[in-house]
Design an enzyme around this catalytic site. Structure first.
Site, short mmCIF file in Angstrom:
data_model
loop_
_atom_site.label_atom_id
_atom_site.label_comp_id
_atom_site.label_asym_id
_atom_site.label_seq_id
_atom_site.Cartn_x
_atom_site.Cartn_y
_atom_site.Cartn_z
N ASP A 293 0.87 -1.18 0.00
CA ASP A 293 0.00 0.00 0.00
C ASP A 293 0.91 1.23 0.00
OD1 ASP A 293 -2.20 1.89 0.58
OD2 ASP A 293 -3.33 0.10 1.13
N HIS A 327 1.34 2.20 -3.37
CA HIS A 327 0.32 3.04 -4.01
C HIS A 327 0.79 4.49 -4.12
CE1 HIS A 327 -3.14 0.09 -2.80
NE2 HIS A 327 -2.25 -0.45 -3.61
#
Length: 478
Positions: A293, A327
């Site tokens: 993430d 991300h």
């Protein structure tokens, strides 16, 4: 009477002079801060106190710990830490070898130190994790203890060249996210069930006290790996962290936190590398993030819970870090309802075909929040998929995220940035008509192999100074 009047007048003019002098001094100081934010950053760095410890060592094997990765060493860790803090603090030493344990709860003045070759293996048995006051995706609750947890402590550290292994995989912890990619199958429970994440968020909206938001067994909300909760003077240095169940490093309502030389290598769902939340004076330096993430995600609470706590994250410094997969490299949001201010990022390398963005700001009208004073310089960016800078005020996850709390962004500066492969956009920014994004500046930025220089909506004051996209000088929009 005349004499008293004379002194009164003199005192009056002295006060006026003093007020004028002080006023000039304040104005001058504000001007300096505004003109040279990097000097402000240095003041913050100088103010952060790094923990120091007594020169006394407590070896966990002296308290019954056994290497091998099979024996449960929970009580040995607990005893060593307790004796250490009771005797004024020092170093709790983990020798070379593999040591299985349940969660480790740190105490005041304790440095948990892993020798090179030491590896702590954390249990994946949920029964080993007591219910504690913690947080899950920006909402406080009573849930499984983080794997390493410090609650209202001072002067605490985790250091050394060893490994912290959460042992999360598609059979343990990760499938709880409800994604087939991580081992979930139709008919299995998950965090997304109505009684779990959805109910937690509803409790916060309803104003249910945190002590009554009791989850844990049967609710599938994974624990954070390392959480400093309402702590001061914390240090995390040199360790390698792998296989996290959830967020990896989570300073929560903490002040004076240093994360130095840490490697995070964990590709599970929601495996953010470092998430300072409601925290102040946080330094993240010399680290490597390779994550599932966001590499670094600065937060300040979700929706009603963030507004209840109302503590902005501020004075967050990121220096000399390497971002690989993720991300976003450095991110603010989306749980950002209490706001974020004074973020400084410098001298970082970001490069991976699996890195989506370099700098990312995200919120929506349920989150709200004010993000201001973001300063970025000297980035060496190899490849990003989507954009160098994205400011998304309509971030949408878990369904509709519309509400009455319009987020605001102002004062975002990127300087001396080199990008070899910029993806789709140099800048992708979308604000609200009633609260446009204000004062975004690119200076001395060079982006190659990018689809479009910028795509903006409701942005005021975008300045492009000495900025080249695909070899062409780009002019600021009118």
């Amino acid at each position: 009477m005349v004499r008293n009047l004379f002194f009164t007048r003199n005192n009056f003019f002295l006060v006026l002079f003093s007020m004028f002098f002080l006023s000039c001094g304040v104005k001058q100081q504000q001007s300096i801060v505004g003109d040279n934010p990097w000097k402000t950053m240095q003041h913050i760095i100088d103010s952060v106190k790094v923990p120091s410890f007594r020169n006394k060592t407590y070896v966990i094997t002296d308290f019954g710990a056994q290497a091998g990765g099979v024996f449960d060493n929970t009580q040995a860790f607990k005893k060593a830490i307790q004796i250490c803090t009771e005797n004024g603090g020092g170093k709790v030493l983990v020798p070379s070898g593999k040591y299985l344990t349940g969660p480790i709860h740190l105490e005041n003045n304790v440095n948990l130190h892993l020798e090179e070759g030491a590896e702590i293996l954390f249990s994946t048995n949920t029964a080993d994790y007591p219910i504690v006051h913690t947080s899950w995706e920006g909402t406080e609750l009573m849930n499984y203890s983080p794997l390493i947890y410090a609650y209202k402590k001072n002067n605490v550290a985790v250091t050394g060249k060893g490994i912290l292994n959460g042992q999360a995989n598609n059979e343990k912890w990760l499938w709880w996210c409800g994604s087939k990619r991580y081992g979930w199958k139709e008919g299995m429970p998950s965090q997304g069930d109505p009684a779990n994440r959805v109910r937690l968020v509803a409790m916060a909206e309803e104003g249910v006290p945190v002590s009554e938001r009791v989850f844990g067994e049967g609710h599938y909300l994974r624990p954070n790996f390392i959480e400093f909760f309402e702590c001061t003077n914390m240090l995390l240095k040199e360790v390698k962290i792998i296989n996290a169940p959830f967020w990896v490093i989570h300073p929560m309502k903490s002040t004076n936190v240093t994360v130095d030389g840490v490697t995070v290598q964990s590709h599970g769902p929601n495996n953010d590398g470092c998430d300072p939340e409601y925290s102040k004076n946080v330094i993240i330096k010399n680290c490597t993030f390779n994550t599932g993430d966001d590499c670094i995600a600065i937060k300040s609470g979700r929706d009603a819970d963030g507004r209840r706590v109302a503590i902005p994250s501020e004075n967050i410094i990121v220096q000399n870090c390497k971002m690989i997969d993720g991300h976003g490299g450095v991110v603010m949001g989306s749980e950002i309802s209490a706001g974020v201010k004074n973020v400084f990022v410098e001298n970082c390398v970001m490069d991976s075909p699996n890195l989506d963005r370099a700098i990312r700001l995200k919120s929506n009208s349920k989150r709200g929040g004010l993000i201001e004073n973001v300063y970025v310089r000297n980035l060496d960016i190899g490849q990003v998929k989507e954009s160098v800078l994205i400011i998304d005020m309509f971030y949408n996850v878990y369904g509709s995220q519309s509400g009455n709390f319009i987020p605001r962004v102002q004062n975002v500066f990127l300087e001396n940035i080199k990008v070899k492969d910029g993806g789709k956009y140099g800048i992708l920014a979308k604000g609200y008509k009633e609260a446009p994004i204000k004062n975004v500046v690119f200076k001395n930025v060079k982006i190659e192999k990018v689809g479009k220089a910028y795509s903006i909506e409701n942005v005021e004051g975008l300045q492009l100074i000495d900025t080249y996209v695909n070899g062409t000088l780009v002019v600021s929009p009118k």
